[in-house]
Design a protein around this motif. Structure first.
Motif, PDB file in Angstrom:
ATOM      1  N   MET A  92       0.854  -1.203   0.000  1.00  0.00           N
ATOM      2  CA  MET A  92       0.000   0.000   0.000  1.00  0.00           C
ATOM      3  C   MET A  92       0.881   1.241   0.000  1.00  0.00           C
ATOM      4  N   GLN A  93       0.660   2.157  -0.937  1.00  0.00           N
ATOM      5  CA  GLN A  93       1.507   3.316  -1.052  1.00  0.00           C
ATOM      6  C   GLN A  93       1.236   4.316   0.064  1.00  0.00           C
ATOM      7  N   SER A  94       2.295   5.040   0.415  1.00  0.00           N
ATOM      8  CA  SER A  94       2.171   6.039   1.464  1.00  0.00           C
ATOM      9  C   SER A  94       1.340   7.201   0.971  1.00  0.00           C
ATOM     10  N   PRO A  95       0.412   7.720   1.812  1.00  0.00           N
ATOM     11  CA  PRO A  95      -0.417   8.842   1.386  1.00  0.00           C
ATOM     12  C   PRO A  95       0.377  10.115   1.190  1.00  0.00           C
ATOM     13  N   SER A  96       1.636  10.123   1.703  1.00  0.00           N
ATOM     14  CA  SER A  96       2.446  11.327   1.544  1.00  0.00           C
ATOM     15  C   SER A  96       3.056  11.428   0.154  1.00  0.00           C
ATOM     16  N   ILE A  97       2.971  10.330  -0.612  1.00  0.00           N
ATOM     17  CA  ILE A  97       3.517  10.348  -1.970  1.00  0.00           C
ATOM     18  C   ILE A  97       2.360  10.458  -2.957  1.00  0.00           C
ATOM     19  N   PRO A  98       2.242  11.579  -3.683  1.00  0.00           N
ATOM     20  CA  PRO A  98       1.107  11.789  -4.589  1.00  0.00           C
ATOM     21  C   PRO A  98       1.255  11.020  -5.893  1.00  0.00           C
ATOM     22  N   TYR A  99       1.445   9.694  -5.794  1.00  0.00           N
ATOM     23  CA  TYR A  99       1.602   8.846  -6.966  1.00  0.00           C
ATOM     24  C   TYR A  99       0.293   8.098  -7.183  1.00  0.00           C
ATOM     25  N   HIS A 100      -0.233   8.157  -8.391  1.00  0.00           N
ATOM     26  CA  HIS A 100      -1.507   7.515  -8.689  1.00  0.00           C
ATOM     27  C   HIS A 100      -1.277   6.485  -9.792  1.00  0.00           C
ATOM     28  N   ARG A 101      -1.430   5.225  -9.437  1.00  0.00           N
ATOM     29  CA  ARG A 101      -1.102   4.127 -10.339  1.00  0.00           C
ATOM     30  C   ARG A 101      -1.916   4.182 -11.633  1.00  0.00           C
ATOM     31  N   ILE A 102      -3.208   4.503 -11.552  1.00  0.00           N
ATOM     32  CA  ILE A 102      -4.061   4.495 -12.737  1.00  0.00           C
ATOM     33  C   ILE A 102      -3.619   5.570 -13.725  1.00  0.00           C
ATOM     34  N   VAL A 103      -3.214   6.729 -13.217  1.00  0.00           N
ATOM     35  CA  VAL A 103      -2.757   7.804 -14.104  1.00  0.00           C
ATOM     36  C   VAL A 103      -1.473   7.378 -14.813  1.00  0.00           C
ATOM     37  N   HIS A 104      -0.555   6.797 -14.049  1.00  0.00           N
ATOM     38  CA  HIS A 104       0.712   6.384 -14.649  1.00  0.00           C
ATOM     39  C   HIS A 104       0.504   5.273 -15.676  1.00  0.00           C
ATOM     40  N   ARG A 105      -0.390   4.342 -15.372  1.00  0.00           N
ATOM     41  CA  ARG A 105      -0.611   3.244 -16.318  1.00  0.00           C
ATOM     42  C   ARG A 105      -1.255   3.732 -17.616  1.00  0.00           C
ATOM     43  N   LEU A 106      -2.135   4.695 -17.511  1.00  0.00           N
ATOM     44  CA  LEU A 106      -2.723   5.270 -18.722  1.00  0.00           C
ATOM     45  C   LEU A 106      -1.669   6.051 -19.504  1.00  0.00           C
ATOM     46  N   ALA A 107      -0.797   6.763 -18.795  1.00  0.00           N
ATOM     47  CA  ALA A 107       0.289   7.480 -19.471  1.00  0.00           C
ATOM     48  C   ALA A 107       1.218   6.493 -20.165  1.00  0.00           C
ATOM     49  N   LEU A 108       1.504   5.378 -19.500  1.00  0.00           N
ATOM     50  CA  LEU A 108       2.340   4.339 -20.105  1.00  0.00           C
ATOM     51  C   LEU A 108       1.659   3.732 -21.322  1.00  0.00           C
ATOM     52  N   LEU A 109       0.353   3.560 -21.260  1.00  0.00           N
ATOM     53  CA  LEU A 109      -0.389   3.008 -22.392  1.00  0.00           C
ATOM     54  C   LEU A 109      -0.338   3.949 -23.602  1.00  0.00           C
ATOM     55  N   THR A 110      -0.394   5.263 -23.357  1.00  0.00           N
ATOM     56  CA  THR A 110      -0.295   6.198 -24.481  1.00  0.00           C
ATOM     57  C   THR A 110       1.058   6.057 -25.183  1.00  0.00           C
ATOM     58  N   VAL A 111       2.118   5.818 -24.396  1.00  0.00           N
ATOM     59  CA  VAL A 111       3.448   5.602 -24.987  1.00  0.00           C
ATOM     60  C   VAL A 111       3.453   4.319 -25.815  1.00  0.00           C
ATOM     61  N   CYS A 112       2.881   3.253 -25.247  1.00  0.00           N
ATOM     62  CA  CYS A 112       2.871   1.952 -25.925  1.00  0.00           C
ATOM     63  C   CYS A 112       2.018   1.962 -27.194  1.00  0.00           C
TER      64      CYS A 112
END
Length: 353
Positions: A1-21
């Motif tokens: 489980m990611q720390s709430p202090s880190i504003p990292y959002h897995r769904i946003v990153h995965r969609l960004a990665l999909l746009t690259v792919c």
């Protein structure tokens, strides 16, 4: 489980990665469309022979002529990228706390829409100039998607957990960057002087190479032989200059001791070397063996009659690899920019105290 202090959002990153792919295959298929002169295989736009793009009979598409297959497939893949970019914007605006990242996601979507519009104008007008513009803006879209992938990744937060601006609550205690015992602490690397400038120049040079390649690929009927010779010579010389620049940048990045910064340099050295070989092969496919290779058995009188599938793949590989080199260069540049900015913030903070 990611720390709430880190504003990292897995769904946003995965969609960004999909746009690259999705973007690099789209460039591949678009390059094949140009190589096969299939840009006008479907004469209307945004429809396909009067059908809605997504409702065109799949049997006609899959079992039809190859030029129709790749042109309509290019449009479908572009539509898929567009829907993914919309999803990225929605996810970013719903979950991201960094306003500038929301804006950047919207910028990616706008770039994808503009790119699709340029492709449509090229079909409607049947204009080679717009075909060249369409080819030179595609790598920009690719670079933007790669940037989106980096800024939404977990890596973006690996060096600091206390300087995220409006994404952090002031009441949340954050570890100091200088405390090596802090959770998830990673020492901030120090970049050698001039590294950022060299990598910036590298990105600019990569794009200039792509523009020169597009000019050679979309030759205008009014072009002069002298202009063609000058463009070709510049393109060839700049390829070796680019290779040297990559080696210099990699040598500087090795000094910082951070593999996440130096590894892209290793990839670029290999990619530029492969690209030079592909460029030689592309020349042979288009114009035959160079004069200085006249001693090669069978080279004399060698004439290219038509491009077979293998030749088309070679030429398209040269186009797609050029865009990949720009994307990897951009990947390295964005990471270096992040480290540079953190270094500057660290120096400013130490000076203030």
């Amino acid at each position: 489980m990611q720390s709430p202090s880190i504003p990292y959002h897995r769904i946003v990153h995965r969609l960004a990665l999909l746009t690259v792919c999705l973007t690099w295959p789209l460039i591949w298929v678009g390059g094949m469309v140009t190589t096969y002169d299939a840009g006008m295989a479907v004469p209307d736009w945004p429809n396909t022979y009067g059908y809605n793009l997504f409702l065109y009979p799949y049997k006609t598409w899959l079992l039809g002529p190859f030029d129709l297959f790749i042109e309509h497939g290019h449009r479908l893949l572009g539509g898929l990228l567009g829907f993914t970019a919309i999803g990225l914007v929605v996810a970013a605006w719903r979950t991201e706390h960094r306003r500038w990242v929301k804006g950047f996601a919207a910028m990616i979507l706008v770039a994808v829409i503009i790119q699709g519009g340029l492709g449509g104008i090229r079909v409607v007008l049947g204009d080679r100039t717009f075909a060249m513009i369409h080819g030179t803006t595609a790598p920009i879209v690719f670079a933007l998607t790669v940037t989106g992938m980096v800024i939404t990744s977990r890596w973006w937060f690996r060096y600091s957990r206390g300087s995220y601006g409006d994404s952090q609550s002031e009441s949340t205690p954050q570890p100091e960057r200088s405390d090596p015992d802090s959770e998830n602490f990673v020492a901030l690397p120090r970049l050698a002087k001039g590294t950022f400038g060299i990598v910036t120049l590298l990105v600019v040079t990569c794009y200039l190479q792509l523009v020169l390649g597009a000019i050679l690929r979309h030759l205008q009927p009014t072009g002069s032989p002298t202009g063609f010779l000058h463009t070709t010579t510049t393109h060839v010389v700049l390829a070796f200059v680019l290779w040297l620049m990559v080696a210099v940048a990699w040598a500087r990045l090795r000094k910082c001791g951070d593999l996440t910064l130096s590894r892209p340099g290793v990839a670029l050295i290999g990619l530029v070397g492969i690209q030079i070989l592909l460029g030689i092969g592309t020349w042979v496919v288009h114009y035959g063996w160079p004069a200085f290779l006249g001693w090669f058995p069978g080279a004399e009188g060698y004439v290219i009659e038509s491009k077979n599938y293998a030749n088309a793949l070679l030429v398209t590989s040269h186009v797609a690899t050029g865009s990949l080199i720009l994307a990897v260069s951009t990947f390295a540049w964005v990471r270096i920019l992040r480290v540079r900015n953190l270094n500057m913030a660290s120096v400013t903070s130490e000076t203030a105290t």
